[in-house]
Design a protein around this motif. Structure first.
Motif, mmCIF file in Angstrom:
data_model
loop_
_atom_site.group_PDB
_atom_site.id
_atom_site.type_symbol
_atom_site.label_atom_id
_atom_site.label_comp_id
_atom_site.label_asym_id
_atom_site.label_seq_id
_atom_site.Cartn_x
_atom_site.Cartn_y
_atom_site.Cartn_z
ATOM 1 N N LEU A 278 25.941 -94.374 -2.021
ATOM 2 C CA LEU A 278 24.656 -94.665 -1.392
ATOM 3 C C LEU A 278 24.446 -96.141 -1.096
ATOM 4 O O LEU A 278 24.918 -97.006 -1.829
ATOM 5 C CB LEU A 278 23.523 -94.197 -2.313
ATOM 6 C CG LEU A 278 23.564 -92.740 -2.749
ATOM 7 C CD1 LEU A 278 22.472 -92.471 -3.770
ATOM 8 C CD2 LEU A 278 23.464 -91.804 -1.555
ATOM 9 N N LEU A 279 23.694 -96.389 -0.037
ATOM 10 C CA LEU A 279 23.136 -97.697 0.263
ATOM 11 C C LEU A 279 21.630 -97.553 0.102
ATOM 12 O O LEU A 279 21.013 -96.671 0.713
ATOM 13 C CB LEU A 279 23.466 -98.118 1.699
ATOM 14 C CG LEU A 279 22.713 -99.344 2.224
ATOM 15 C CD1 LEU A 279 23.092 -100.600 1.424
ATOM 16 C CD2 LEU A 279 22.980 -99.538 3.708
ATOM 17 N N LEU A 280 21.031 -98.403 -0.728
ATOM 18 C CA LEU A 280 19.584 -98.454 -0.870
ATOM 19 C C LEU A 280 19.137 -99.702 -0.118
ATOM 20 O O LEU A 280 19.523 -100.814 -0.468
ATOM 21 C CB LEU A 280 19.177 -98.533 -2.340
ATOM 22 C CG LEU A 280 19.811 -97.503 -3.270
ATOM 23 C CD1 LEU A 280 19.285 -97.659 -4.678
ATOM 24 C CD2 LEU A 280 19.600 -96.094 -2.764
ATOM 25 N N HIS B 170 9.796 -105.568 -7.497
ATOM 26 C CA HIS B 170 9.449 -104.200 -7.127
ATOM 27 C C HIS B 170 9.672 -103.959 -5.640
ATOM 28 O O HIS B 170 9.435 -104.851 -4.823
ATOM 29 C CB HIS B 170 7.993 -103.933 -7.498
ATOM 30 C CG HIS B 170 7.751 -104.114 -8.962
ATOM 31 N ND1 HIS B 170 7.354 -105.314 -9.494
ATOM 32 C CD2 HIS B 170 7.898 -103.261 -9.997
ATOM 33 C CE1 HIS B 170 7.245 -105.182 -10.807
ATOM 34 N NE2 HIS B 170 7.580 -103.951 -11.142
ATOM 35 N N ALA B 171 10.115 -102.737 -5.324
ATOM 36 C CA ALA B 171 10.411 -102.396 -3.934
ATOM 37 C C ALA B 171 10.484 -100.885 -3.762
ATOM 38 O O ALA B 171 10.607 -100.137 -4.731
ATOM 39 C CB ALA B 171 11.731 -103.027 -3.503
ATOM 40 N N VAL C 167 13.723 -94.098 -2.869
ATOM 41 C CA VAL C 167 13.742 -94.413 -4.296
ATOM 42 C C VAL C 167 12.918 -95.682 -4.468
ATOM 43 O O VAL C 167 12.889 -96.527 -3.571
ATOM 44 C CB VAL C 167 15.180 -94.567 -4.847
ATOM 45 C CG1 VAL C 167 15.900 -95.744 -4.234
ATOM 46 C CG2 VAL C 167 15.197 -94.648 -6.367
ATOM 47 N N PHE C 168 12.213 -95.786 -5.591
ATOM 48 C CA PHE C 168 11.333 -96.938 -5.744
ATOM 49 C C PHE C 168 11.266 -97.439 -7.174
ATOM 50 O O PHE C 168 11.508 -96.702 -8.125
ATOM 51 C CB PHE C 168 9.925 -96.637 -5.226
ATOM 52 C CG PHE C 168 9.298 -95.378 -5.779
ATOM 53 C CD1 PHE C 168 8.600 -95.393 -6.975
ATOM 54 C CD2 PHE C 168 9.397 -94.190 -5.085
ATOM 55 C CE1 PHE C 168 8.013 -94.242 -7.467
ATOM 56 C CE2 PHE C 168 8.817 -93.027 -5.566
ATOM 57 C CZ PHE C 168 8.120 -93.055 -6.768
ATOM 58 N N LEU C 169 10.938 -98.718 -7.256
ATOM 59 C CA LEU C 169 10.626 -99.397 -8.507
ATOM 60 C C LEU C 169 9.324 -100.131 -8.217
ATOM 61 O O LEU C 169 9.316 -101.130 -7.489
ATOM 62 C CB LEU C 169 11.735 -100.379 -8.894
ATOM 63 C CG LEU C 169 11.574 -101.059 -10.251
ATOM 64 C CD1 LEU C 169 11.858 -100.057 -11.375
ATOM 65 C CD2 LEU C 169 12.509 -102.254 -10.367
ATOM 66 N N VAL D 237 18.798 -98.306 -9.303
ATOM 67 C CA VAL D 237 17.519 -99.011 -9.413
ATOM 68 C C VAL D 237 17.258 -99.437 -10.854
ATOM 69 O O VAL D 237 16.782 -100.554 -11.101
ATOM 70 C CB VAL D 237 16.378 -98.143 -8.843
ATOM 71 C CG1 VAL D 237 15.022 -98.706 -9.204
ATOM 72 C CG2 VAL D 237 16.527 -98.027 -7.332
ATOM 73 N N LEU D 238 17.577 -98.582 -11.821
ATOM 74 C CA LEU D 238 17.375 -98.960 -13.223
ATOM 75 C C LEU D 238 18.293 -100.112 -13.627
ATOM 76 O O LEU D 238 17.888 -101.001 -14.387
ATOM 77 C CB LEU D 238 17.571 -97.754 -14.137
ATOM 78 C CG LEU D 238 16.467 -96.698 -14.062
ATOM 79 C CD1 LEU D 238 16.839 -95.474 -14.889
ATOM 80 C CD2 LEU D 238 15.119 -97.270 -14.492
#
Length: 174
Positions: free
Chosen positions: A9-11, A63-64, A80-82, A121-122
């Motif tokens: 994946l590319l985020l 955060h994003a 996906v988010f933080l 993300v984590l």
């Protein structure tokens, strides 16, 4: 905003050109049924553009909200988010705690993408110094709860502290 890469994946940052995908994904009842105290599907492209702008407004140095894209095909898969959790109340207020979450297009379900994206993300959160991350799910959302468990998150039980609803609460704290 920093892009993140995992094996498949590319985020990356959401772009206005992605609005048609956002509309397609968030107009589906099976996607929005577990989102917020009053789930609402999108109905047109202008609502999708507004959603993209709202996601951009939740960004800061850590955060994003990322678009999840298949690295090989380039196909968009979801979000996906933080972000900072939103504390219950009228209106909702930004809480001190950070949340990880994911929403995938139904065509992408069942392939491990949510777990892979959230793992990236984590790891990013840990590098950025965010020591504790939470996830909230609807009590009926067994699929997202299974992702939380695959991520190694610990279940803390139910809470009504966030989003004006009763949620199952998970944490990265051991």
């Amino acid at each position: 905003m920093r892009s993140l890469i995992s094996p498949r994946l590319l985020l990356r940052e959401w772009e206005d050109k992605d609005a048609d995908f956002v509309l397609d994904m968030y107009s589906r009842d099976e996607v929005v049924r577990f989102l917020g105290a009053r789930p609402q599907a999108l109905h047109d492209r202008s609502e999708a553009l507004t959603r993209l702008e709202r996601w951009r407004s939740r960004q800061d140095d850590v955060h994003a909200v990322w678009a999840v894209q298949d690295r090989r095909s380039g196909r968009l898969l979801g979000t996906v988010f933080l972000v900072k959790l939103m504390a219950s109340g009228e209106p909702l207020q930004t809480a001190d705690e950070t949340e990880v979450g994911w929403h995938l297009h139904p065509d992408a379900w069942g392939n491990g993408y949510a777990t892979e994206a959230a793992t990236a993300v984590l790891a990013y959160a840990a590098r950025a110094g965010v020591s504790t991350v939470y996830a909230v799910t609807y009590p009926e959302n067994a699929a997202s709860q299974a992702v939380c468990r695959r991520l190694g998150m610990r279940h803390l039980g139910q809470t009504d502290r966030y989003y004006n609803m009763t949620c199952e609460l998970f944490t990265t704290e051991s």
